[in-house]
Enzyme design. Structure first.
Site, PDB file in Angstrom:
ATOM      1  N   GLU A   1      -8.498  -2.106   3.678  1.00 19.47           N
ATOM      2  CA  GLU A   1      -7.295  -2.964   3.707  1.00 19.47           C
ATOM      3  C   GLU A   1      -6.198  -2.095   4.289  1.00 19.47           C
ATOM      4  O   GLU A   1      -5.684  -1.204   3.614  1.00 19.47           O
ATOM      5  CB  GLU A   1      -6.922  -3.418   2.288  1.00 19.47           C
ATOM      6  CG  GLU A   1      -7.969  -4.264   1.602  1.00 19.47           C
ATOM      7  CD  GLU A   1      -8.064  -5.667   2.171  1.00 19.47           C
ATOM      8  OE1 GLU A   1      -7.164  -6.083   2.928  1.00 19.47           O
ATOM      9  OE2 GLU A   1      -9.047  -6.350   1.871  1.00 19.47           O
TER      10      GLU A   1
ATOM     11  N   CYS B   1       2.447  -4.564   3.019  1.00 20.66           N
ATOM     12  CA  CYS B   1       1.593  -4.552   4.210  1.00 20.66           C
ATOM     13  C   CYS B   1       1.769  -5.803   5.056  1.00 20.66           C
ATOM     14  O   CYS B   1       1.631  -5.762   6.271  1.00 20.66           O
ATOM     15  CB  CYS B   1       0.138  -4.393   3.797  1.00 20.66           C
ATOM     16  SG  CYS B   1      -0.387  -5.616   2.589  1.00 20.66           S
TER      17      CYS B   1
ATOM     18  N   GLU C   1       3.762   0.040  12.916  1.00 25.32           N
ATOM     19  CA  GLU C   1       4.090  -0.334  11.534  1.00 25.32           C
ATOM     20  C   GLU C   1       5.186   0.600  11.021  1.00 25.32           C
ATOM     21  O   GLU C   1       5.023   1.820  11.030  1.00 25.32           O
ATOM     22  CB  GLU C   1       2.862  -0.221  10.629  1.00 25.32           C
ATOM     23  CG  GLU C   1       3.195  -0.687   9.217  1.00 25.32           C
ATOM     24  CD  GLU C   1       2.028  -0.571   8.239  1.00 25.32           C
ATOM     25  OE1 GLU C   1       1.360   0.472   8.231  1.00 25.32           O
ATOM     26  OE2 GLU C   1       1.822  -1.531   7.482  1.00 25.32           O
TER      27      GLU C   1
HETATM   28  P1  NAD Z   1      -1.866   6.188   2.816  1.00 26.36           P
HETATM   29  O1  NAD Z   1      -2.915   5.816   3.781  1.00 26.36           O
HETATM   30  O2  NAD Z   1      -0.999   7.342   3.110  1.00 26.36           O
HETATM   31  O3  NAD Z   1      -2.519   6.486   1.379  1.00 26.36           O
HETATM   32  C1  NAD Z   1      -3.320   5.540   0.708  1.00 26.36           C
HETATM   33  C2  NAD Z   1      -4.189   6.262  -0.330  1.00 26.36           C
HETATM   34  O4  NAD Z   1      -5.097   7.117   0.366  1.00 26.36           O
HETATM   35  C3  NAD Z   1      -3.417   7.171  -1.278  1.00 26.36           C
HETATM   36  O5  NAD Z   1      -4.003   7.135  -2.566  1.00 26.36           O
HETATM   37  C4  NAD Z   1      -3.599   8.532  -0.654  1.00 26.36           C
HETATM   38  O6  NAD Z   1      -3.440   9.588  -1.590  1.00 26.36           O
HETATM   39  C5  NAD Z   1      -5.037   8.432  -0.166  1.00 26.36           C
HETATM   40  N1  NAD Z   1      -5.397   9.362   0.914  1.00 26.36           N
HETATM   41  C6  NAD Z   1      -4.584   9.966   1.802  1.00 26.36           C
HETATM   42  N2  NAD Z   1      -5.302  10.746   2.639  1.00 26.36           N
HETATM   43  C7  NAD Z   1      -6.597  10.631   2.266  1.00 26.36           C
HETATM   44  C8  NAD Z   1      -7.821  11.181   2.752  1.00 26.36           C
HETATM   45  N3  NAD Z   1      -7.843  12.013   3.796  1.00 26.36           N
HETATM   46  N4  NAD Z   1      -8.973  10.839   2.144  1.00 26.36           N
HETATM   47  C9  NAD Z   1      -8.958   9.983   1.100  1.00 26.36           C
HETATM   48  N5  NAD Z   1      -7.837   9.428   0.588  1.00 26.36           N
HETATM   49  C10 NAD Z   1      -6.664   9.738   1.179  1.00 26.36           C
HETATM   50  O7  NAD Z   1      -0.998   4.861   2.576  1.00 26.36           O
HETATM   51  P2  NAD Z   1       0.344   4.677   1.743  1.00 26.36           P
HETATM   52  O8  NAD Z   1       1.449   5.368   2.474  1.00 26.36           O
HETATM   53  O9  NAD Z   1       0.120   4.991   0.304  1.00 26.36           O
HETATM   54  O10 NAD Z   1       0.519   3.095   1.844  1.00 26.36           O
HETATM   55  C11 NAD Z   1       1.082   2.466   2.957  1.00 26.36           C
HETATM   56  C12 NAD Z   1       0.033   1.911   3.879  1.00 26.36           C
HETATM   57  O11 NAD Z   1      -0.859   1.078   3.156  1.00 26.36           O
HETATM   58  C13 NAD Z   1       0.638   1.024   4.951  1.00 26.36           C
HETATM   59  O12 NAD Z   1      -0.007   1.273   6.174  1.00 26.36           O
HETATM   60  C14 NAD Z   1       0.327  -0.379   4.475  1.00 26.36           C
HETATM   61  O13 NAD Z   1       0.286  -1.376   5.458  1.00 26.36           O
HETATM   62  C15 NAD Z   1      -1.009  -0.170   3.835  1.00 26.36           C
HETATM   63  N6  NAD Z   1      -1.286  -1.240   2.882  1.00 26.36           N
HETATM   64  C16 NAD Z   1      -2.239  -2.165   3.227  1.00 26.36           C
HETATM   65  C17 NAD Z   1      -2.489  -3.228   2.368  1.00 26.36           C
HETATM   66  C18 NAD Z   1      -3.526  -4.262   2.698  1.00 26.36           C
HETATM   67  O14 NAD Z   1      -3.943  -4.975   1.808  1.00 26.36           O
HETATM   68  N7  NAD Z   1      -3.956  -4.373   3.942  1.00 26.36           N
HETATM   69  C19 NAD Z   1      -1.786  -3.342   1.163  1.00 26.36           C
HETATM   70  C20 NAD Z   1      -0.833  -2.372   0.861  1.00 26.36           C
HETATM   71  C21 NAD Z   1      -0.590  -1.313   1.723  1.00 26.36           C
END
Ligand code: NAD
Length: 509
Positions: free
Chosen positions: A274, A308, A412
């Site tokens: 997602e 998102c 984004e």
């Molecule tokens: P992010 O990708 O930075 O982090 C998401 C999660 O992944 C966190 O728990 C983070 O600690 C973990 N993570 C980071 N690097 C990792 C790695 N190398 N391996 C495994 N896990 C890792 O995202 P964010 O800044 O927390 O959230 C914002 C993003 O999430 C935006 O792009 C937003 O659009 C997206 N989002 C999507 C949805 C959806 O349903 N499509 C919903 C909410 C947020």
């Protein structure tokens, strides 16, 4: 101001008396410190002060959590229990979430800056609904029976399918809807009989810690649910590469998602993604403009734009372009912004410093690329001039005359920055709407029912809202097209992602 927090036992205290205990890891039914004792503070984005210390899991801790979840799946009672039994426990989690709703809402608000008005009325009830809904579904995970007579023998066979849990699920969640996006994974994964390791976003762990307590209190057996906190790039990565994990349920940014797909490939994990969005919201001249503008306003500024599905590109038919912008600007001027613990506030601080810096950077890009700033475009001080200017507060921002290849149109931002673009025809609006790498959501506002459905079908996006925006329900599937990901969450559809199908053949000849 938020007057008091009422606990599950009925006692209440003032918010400034609330002490949040340091966050530990929850592994195999026990709370423990990180193996090397390391902790890091979680910060309140409204004050920039530390709320409490959070354990930073090491690889050894991740290993322990995986071993516990593996053992609970391979030898424990959870996957073998009847769906009714699992469902009863999940329903109890729903009850406990509502009972502890005040504390959960408070934790969410101080950890991520989400206005308490929303934490209370949206996030807590939706998270409870997730456990009620999948608690109900736990006893409805069914296969199908068919009679077949295939070549070469053409003998009659009864076949039936079984839906079986996958094993150990790692749920990796983002910072913007910590409660709801944890529940969207944990509830269906557990309903199907899987065991779970949750890795919440490192900047917003507080409600995940409370949820782990509630899951244990509801009677989830030891090892079935485990929580590890810490940086995704280290501890998330361990989960992604570990052969003991069967599935990664990920919500987060597209770049991190792509990395996870690559890193999980060697161990052939099932993954659902997602990911990010850059959703277009269209207003045609024949729309009910008052309602369309309200929808566009909440479409981008709900949750400070840290959502998102944010309708961050507003496409407006040229004949009503100026009128729509003026109305939108009036909405922004009248918006109640400031301390997220004030129940009248609907727009609080951004979630952390890096979000603040990213939004400031994109506003700069908007200027550099030639868009016209209509309102916002700078930080604000909710305490008034001369008072403390602490907190990651950034004005809701509207750029107009945004064109196709600008960075504020294509990338984004994940914050309160709206790019408004005029269009002349339905075809042009559709092309503009589909003209980014993303495909998460879309919106169309018109009184013409045929046009509304035509446009909805033309959208290369997982959701299309007609004459509304940003509505969600646990029973309605949600997910992306293109760079916004794959796999669906919510609804009954998500159960596909947490079960294997096994086919059983019975020779009837
Ligand atoms: P992010 O990708 O930075 O982090 C998401 C999660 O992944 C966190 O728990 C983070 O600690 C973990 N993570 C980071 N690097 C990792 C790695 N190398 N391996 C495994 N896990 C890792 O995202 P964010 O800044 O927390 O959230 C914002 C993003 O999430 C935006 O792009 C937003 O659009 C997206 N989002 C999507 C949805 C959806 O349903 N499509 C919903 C909410 C947020």
């Amino acid at each position: 101001m938020y007057q008091s927090i009422t606990f599950a036992d009925g006692t209440a205290i003032a918010p400034d008396e609330m002490q949040i205990a340091p966050g530990k890891l929850f592994i195999n039914g026990e709370w423990r410190d990180a193996q090397d004792g390391r902790t890091k503070p979680t910060i309140n984005p409204a004050t920039e002060e530390a709320i409490t210390e959070i354990a930073q899991a090491t690889e050894v801790d991740a290993d322990a959590a995986i071993k516990a979840a593996r053992k609970a799946f391979d030898d424990g009672p959870w996957p073998k229990m009847s769906g009714h039994e699992r469902g009863r426990i999940l329903t109890k989690v729903g009850d406990l979430i509502l009972k502890h709703g005040d504390e959960l809402a408070y934790r969410e608000t101080i950890d991520m800056g989400k206005p308490i008005a929303f934490s209370h009325t949206v996030d807590v009830p939706l998270m409870a609904d997730l456990f009620y809904y999948y608690g109900g579904i736990a006893s409805q995970i069914e296969g199908k029976a068919r009679h077949v007579s295939p070549p070469p023998t053409h003998t009659p066979n009864l076949t039936y399918t079984l839906r079986e849990p996958l094993g150990v699920v790692a749920a990796i969640t983002p910072f913007n809807f910590p409660m709801i996006l944890s529940g969207t994974k944990i509830a269906p994964a557990l309903a199907a009989g899987n065991t779970v390791i949750h890795k919440p976003a490192s900047i917003t762990p507080l409600t995940a810690i409370k949820l782990a307590q509630l899951l244990a209190e509801a009677g989830i057996p030891e090892g079935v649910f485990n929580l590890i906190t810490g940086p995704g790039s280290k501890i998330g990565d361990v989960l992604v590469k570990h052969p003991g994990i069967n599935k990664i349920a990920f919500t987060g940014s597209t770049d991190v998602g792509i990395g996870i797909i690559k890193n999980s490939a060697d161990t052939l994990k099932k993954v659902t993604m997602e990911l990010g969005g850059k959703s277009a919201n269209m207003i045609f001249a024949d729309a009910d403009l008052d309602s369309a503008v309200t929808s566009a306003f909440f479409g981008i500024f709900y949750n400070k734009g840290e959502i998102c599905t944010a309708g961050s590109r507003l496409l407006v038919e040229r004949s009503v372009y100026e009128e729509v912008i003026e109305q939108l600007v009036r909405h922004v001027e009248q918006m109640s912004k400031g301390d997220p613990l004030d129940p009248t506030v609907i727009f609080g601080p951004l979630a952390d410093k890096s979000q603040f810096e990213k939004i400031s950077q994109y506003v700069q890009f908007g200027h550099e690329d030639g868009a016209k700033l209509r309102i916002g475009g700078r930080p604000f001080n909710p305490n008034g001039n001369g008072n403390s200017n602490k907190g990651f507060y950034y004005e809701p921002t509207i750029f107009t005359d945004a064109i196709y290849d600008m960075r504020i149109v294509q990338e984004e931002i994940f914050g309160p920055v709206l790019a408004v673009t005029p269009f002349d025809t339905e075809e042009e609006a559709i092309n503009l709407a589909n003209g980014t790498q993303f495909g998460l959501a879309s919106g169309v506002h018109t009184r013409d029912i045929k046009k509304a459905h035509r446009v909805a079908r033309a959208m290369k996006a997982g959701t299309c809202w007609i004459n509304t925006y940003n509505l969600f329900d646990v029973s309605i599937p949600f997910g992306g097209y293109k760079a916004s990901g794959f796999g669906r969450e919510l609804g009954t559809e998500v159960m596909e992602n947490y079960t294997h199908t096994k086919s059983v053949w019975v020779d009837l000849s």
